[in-house]
Structure formats: C-alpha cells, structure tokens
Design an enzyme around this catalytic site. Structure first.
Site, mmCIF file in Angstrom:
data_model
loop_
_atom_site.group_PDB
_atom_site.id
_atom_site.type_symbol
_atom_site.label_atom_id
_atom_site.label_comp_id
_atom_site.label_asym_id
_atom_site.label_seq_id
_atom_site.Cartn_x
_atom_site.Cartn_y
_atom_site.Cartn_z
ATOM 1 N N TYR A 90 1.282 -0.959 0.322
ATOM 2 C CA TYR A 90 -0.094 -0.028 -0.093
ATOM 3 C C TYR A 90 0.935 1.042 0.160
ATOM 4 O O TYR A 90 1.844 1.092 0.277
ATOM 5 C CB TYR A 90 -1.072 -0.135 0.473
ATOM 6 N N CYS A 91 0.533 2.137 -0.508
ATOM 7 C CA CYS A 91 0.637 3.594 -0.619
ATOM 8 C C CYS A 91 -0.162 4.410 -0.241
ATOM 9 O O CYS A 91 -0.660 4.105 0.753
ATOM 10 C CB CYS A 91 1.498 4.319 -1.995
ATOM 11 N N TRP A 92 -0.258 5.779 -0.019
ATOM 12 C CA TRP A 92 -1.296 6.474 0.201
ATOM 13 C C TRP A 92 -2.814 6.833 -0.314
ATOM 14 O O TRP A 92 -3.180 6.991 0.637
ATOM 15 C CB TRP A 92 -0.463 8.305 -0.875
ATOM 16 N N CYS A 96 -2.320 7.615 -5.981
ATOM 17 C CA CYS A 96 -0.794 7.209 -6.088
ATOM 18 C C CYS A 96 -0.495 6.165 -6.444
ATOM 19 O O CYS A 96 -1.576 5.223 -5.855
ATOM 20 C CB CYS A 96 -0.839 7.601 -4.801
ATOM 21 N N TYR A 120 -3.624 4.013 2.000
ATOM 22 C CA TYR A 120 -3.407 3.991 3.106
ATOM 23 C C TYR A 120 -5.128 5.076 3.741
ATOM 24 O O TYR A 120 -5.550 4.662 4.627
ATOM 25 C CB TYR A 120 -2.630 5.789 3.640
#
Length: 154
Positions: A90-92, A96, A120
């Site tokens: 996962y990222c933002w 993204c 996130y």
C-alpha cells in the site's frame, strides 16, 4: 428515436471475457476491508508492506505493517518478508501508484503479491486504526466509504 446510452456506447464484454477480467483483478488486488479482516483474524502467511517514505510512515501506518520503501525492496525484501509469504502493498491512496510500483518490485523478485486498493487513505477513511508516534489512533469512519456501524456486505 430513443435516447442514446452513454453506458452502452461501448458494448459490454462477453460474459466469458468479463469473468476472466474480474477474476484477474481479484488476483491482483485486495481492498482495505479484507486486509483489515485478515490482520484482525491473525491470518498467517500475509505481510502488509507500506511503500511510503519514512516521514509518511511516521505520520501514520497500518498496525502490523512492514515499512519498506519501493527503492529498498530489491535489497531488503529478503530480510523483512519471509519466503513464501504473500505481500500486500500500500501507499497513500487511489491517486498514487506507489503501491503498484512496489507490487511490481515484489513480482520481479518472484514473490506472490497483491495491491491494497484505496491505500492508506481508505484505511483511515473506513475508520480502521493507525499507528503513529503518539500511539494507536482511529478517526471516525467516513460514511461515504463505509456504512455507519455495519458491513457493506459485499
């Protein structure tokens, strides 16, 4: 003359093609609710990887996640992710593609991997807990992403 459909301007795929497409998407992606449920249940063989910067990690991250920025995956995955584990990156958030890049790096290493869609942002918006330097915190669920006090049942 009838009204022209915007939806049907391009005809839907054949059912067999749709089945293949949607099955493939589920093989590549997991949503935040399913990841949360698996973490809460203590499912083994699953490692959630936060591919963001250290500053972002410190701002807040999924409890139990491993911090491994994309640029460090090739060099450090072996020490942080057990062999045979399925990785969920996962990222933002949906704006993204950092989690996509991270998932690609794990795939290059021959690791089974899925991307957590929503990232996130949607983890927080669904009211799930995050770990910060101040401890475990939780924001109220956004009723546009999660029904108040209930499961969506999907």
């Amino acid at each position: 003359m009838g009204v022209m459909s915007n939806v049907l301007r391009t005809p839907p795929a054949r059912p067999a093609d749709a089945l293949a497409h949607f099955s493939a998407r589920l093989a590549f992606e997991a949503d935040v609710s399913d990841v949360h449920a698996d973490l809460e249940a203590g499912v083994t063989g699953l490692v959630v990887v936060d591919s963001r910067s250290l500053a972002a990690w410190r701002q807040g991250h999924i409890p139990g996640a491993v911090h491994l920025p994309t640029a460090e995956i090739a060099g450090r995955a072996g020490e942080l992710v057990p062999a045979g584990a399925t990785v969920v990156t996962y990222c933002w958030g949906p704006g993204c593609n950092g989690a996509t890049r991270a998932a690609r790096e794990f795939a290059r290493l021959g690791r089974p991997v899925k991307e957590m869609i929503g990232g996130y942002e949607y983890w927080v918006r669904e009211g799930f807990p995050v770990r910060t330097e101040a401890g475990l915190v939780r924001r109220p669920a956004d009723d546009l992403t999660a029904p108040a006090g209930a499961s969506c049942g999907c």
